[in-house]
Design a protein around this motif. Structure first.
Motif, short mmCIF file in Angstrom:
data_model
loop_
_atom_site.label_atom_id
_atom_site.label_comp_id
_atom_site.label_asym_id
_atom_site.label_seq_id
_atom_site.Cartn_x
_atom_site.Cartn_y
_atom_site.Cartn_z
N VAL A 46 0.81 -1.31 -0.03
CA VAL A 46 0.16 0.06 0.13
C VAL A 46 0.67 1.11 0.09
CG1 VAL A 46 -1.90 1.35 1.39
CG2 VAL A 46 -1.86 -1.57 1.39
N ASP A 47 0.50 1.93 -0.81
CA ASP A 47 1.25 3.57 -0.86
C ASP A 47 0.40 4.30 0.20
OD1 ASP A 47 2.97 3.01 -2.67
OD2 ASP A 47 1.75 3.46 -4.26
N LEU A 48 0.85 4.93 1.18
CA LEU A 48 0.26 5.92 2.15
C LEU A 48 0.42 7.20 1.95
CD1 LEU A 48 1.15 3.52 5.38
CD2 LEU A 48 -0.99 3.54 3.76
N ALA A 49 -0.60 8.07 2.20
CA ALA A 49 -0.48 9.26 2.08
C ALA A 49 -1.54 10.05 3.21
CB ALA A 49 -1.19 9.94 0.65
N LEU A 50 -1.35 11.33 3.31
CA LEU A 50 -2.20 12.03 4.41
C LEU A 50 -3.43 12.77 3.50
CD1 LEU A 50 0.40 13.45 6.75
CD2 LEU A 50 -1.33 11.89 7.34
N PRO A 51 -4.56 12.78 4.25
CA PRO A 51 -5.76 13.45 3.72
C PRO A 51 -5.80 15.01 3.92
CG PRO A 51 -6.61 12.16 5.40
CD PRO A 51 -4.90 11.89 5.07
N VAL A 52 -5.07 15.44 4.81
CA VAL A 52 -4.93 16.67 5.20
C VAL A 52 -3.53 17.29 4.99
CG1 VAL A 52 -6.50 16.36 7.22
CG2 VAL A 52 -4.17 15.97 7.72
N SER A 53 -3.78 18.84 5.09
CA SER A 53 -2.59 19.54 4.71
C SER A 53 -1.52 20.09 5.99
CB SER A 53 -2.77 20.69 3.89
OG SER A 53 -3.35 20.32 2.78
N GLY A 54 -0.28 20.10 5.58
CA GLY A 54 0.49 20.62 7.02
C GLY A 54 2.03 20.64 6.70
N VAL A 55 2.73 20.70 7.66
CA VAL A 55 4.21 20.50 7.63
C VAL A 55 4.42 19.42 8.31
CG1 VAL A 55 6.43 21.77 8.31
CG2 VAL A 55 4.47 23.19 7.46
N ILE A 56 5.42 18.57 7.93
CA ILE A 56 5.88 17.52 8.66
C ILE A 56 6.95 17.72 9.68
CG2 ILE A 56 7.21 15.08 8.49
CD1 ILE A 56 6.41 14.88 5.72
N GLN A 57 6.32 17.22 10.98
CA GLN A 57 7.21 17.60 12.39
C GLN A 57 7.98 16.45 12.54
OE1 GLN A 57 5.21 18.06 16.15
NE2 GLN A 57 5.81 20.00 16.01
N LYS A 58 7.83 15.26 12.62
CA LYS A 58 8.38 14.26 13.09
C LYS A 58 8.26 13.01 12.10
CE LYS A 58 10.28 11.87 17.06
NZ LYS A 58 10.30 12.00 18.63
N VAL A 59 9.27 12.05 11.70
CA VAL A 59 9.11 11.00 10.96
C VAL A 59 9.70 9.82 12.06
CG1 VAL A 59 10.00 9.64 9.03
CG2 VAL A 59 9.58 12.03 8.76
N TYR A 60 8.93 8.87 11.96
CA TYR A 60 9.21 7.69 13.16
C TYR A 60 9.79 6.36 12.49
CZ TYR A 60 6.07 10.89 15.97
OH TYR A 60 5.45 11.86 16.59
N ALA A 61 9.55 6.32 11.15
CA ALA A 61 10.16 5.02 10.63
C ALA A 61 11.07 5.10 9.41
CB ALA A 61 8.99 4.23 10.43
N ASP A 62 11.84 4.13 9.29
CA ASP A 62 12.61 4.15 7.96
C ASP A 62 12.48 2.88 7.04
OD1 ASP A 62 14.24 5.30 6.12
OD2 ASP A 62 15.61 6.04 7.35
N VAL A 63 12.97 2.65 6.07
CA VAL A 63 13.03 1.45 5.14
C VAL A 63 13.41 0.34 5.94
CG1 VAL A 63 13.87 0.53 2.92
CG2 VAL A 63 13.13 3.06 2.91
N GLY A 64 12.49 -0.68 5.78
CA GLY A 64 13.34 -1.86 6.49
C GLY A 64 12.80 -2.23 7.81
#
Length: 267
Positions: A46-64
């Motif tokens: 599945v390709d995941l996207a957000l249905p709302v707008s904004g500025v990314i504040q934090k990313v919790y996961a990475d490849v693998g």
């Protein structure tokens, strides 16, 4: 004496026949099993996207990485969405108070009307005011639900136990969802995979949905189930026509990748 010997011979032949039949049955069962060359596929991707707008504040996961269902993948700066929830909650309290007042006013109007103190028109006005107040209250409730939903959507979460295949999100990235949803992560089911093999038209009769199968991988035999049998043929070598068959199996703690070659044994 002759009778005993005859009885013994009869018993011997009976046992021999039983052993022979059993052997043939076992041989028949064994010969029914067939092995196929297969390739691993993701059971869910599945390709995941957000249905709302904004500025990314934090990313919790990475490849693998594996992320449990409901686990965070990223979050936006949610300040605006929290403010919207507060505003919607305040507005709802106001509309509920107005509705209660309109309801009390209508009850007073009905009492006065019963004593012929109030006209039909005045009673109807009170009823209309209550209906309008009720509609405004319901609209305020809907706005609060929407605001809360948008606040929840400001955090992207794994829809199932997921393996991160690709990450496109970066801290500080601006998401404009109303124009075009942007893929931020691509994930696959972390718990199961598909082993796909192909059968000829003549072999289709021996394959059925729900049938048990074994996925042979690195000296291990993993239990699987046939989940899909294709209806559209795929042309293979020597212009042969084959149909895809997918066997779903649990991955466990193994690290597997799409495209790996395995074997599938179908009984």
């Amino acid at each position: 004496m002759i009778f005993k010997e005859g009885k013994a011979m009869s018993s011997y032949f009976s046992k021999s026949i039983w052993i022979g039949v059993t052997f043939l049955l076992l041989l028949s069962t064994t010969t029914q099993a067939a092995e196929f060359e297969a390739t691993l596929k993701w059971s869910k991707r599945v390709d995941l996207a957000l249905p709302v707008s904004g500025v990314i504040q934090k990313v919790y996961a990475d490849v693998g990485q594996k992320v449990s269902k409901g686990g965070k993948l990223l979050s936006l700066d949610d300040t605006v969405y929290k403010v919207k929830v507060m505003q919607a909650r305040t507005n709802l309290r106001s509309e509920e108070a107005q509705y209660k007042e309109a309801e009390r006013e209508m009850q007073r109007s009905q009492q006065l009307y019963a004593r012929t103190v109030l006209s039909d028109h005045e009673l109807q006005v009170a009823k209309d005011n209550k209906v309008k107040a009720e509609a405004e209250r319901d609209r305020a409730r809907a706005m609060l639900v929407k605001a809360r939903q948008e606040l929840r959507y400001s955090t992207l979460r794994a829809p199932f136990n997921a393996l991160v295949l690709a990450r496109y999100a970066q801290v500080g990235q601006v998401i404009a969802a109303r124009f075009k949803p942007v893929t931020l992560f691509t994930v696959a089911d972390a718990d199961s995979m598909m082993a796909r093999f192909y059968v000829s038209e003549s072999q289709l009769s021996s394959i059925r949905l729900g049938q048990s199968a074994k996925v042979l991988l690195g000296g291990s035999e993993l239990d699987g189930t046939i989940k899909a049998i294709g209806f559209e043929p795929v042309k293979g070598a020597n212009n042969g026509t084959n149909y895809p068959v997918d066997v779903k199996f649990n991955v466990g703690d193994r690290v597997l990748r799409e495209g790996q070659h395995v074997k599938v044994r179908v009984q």
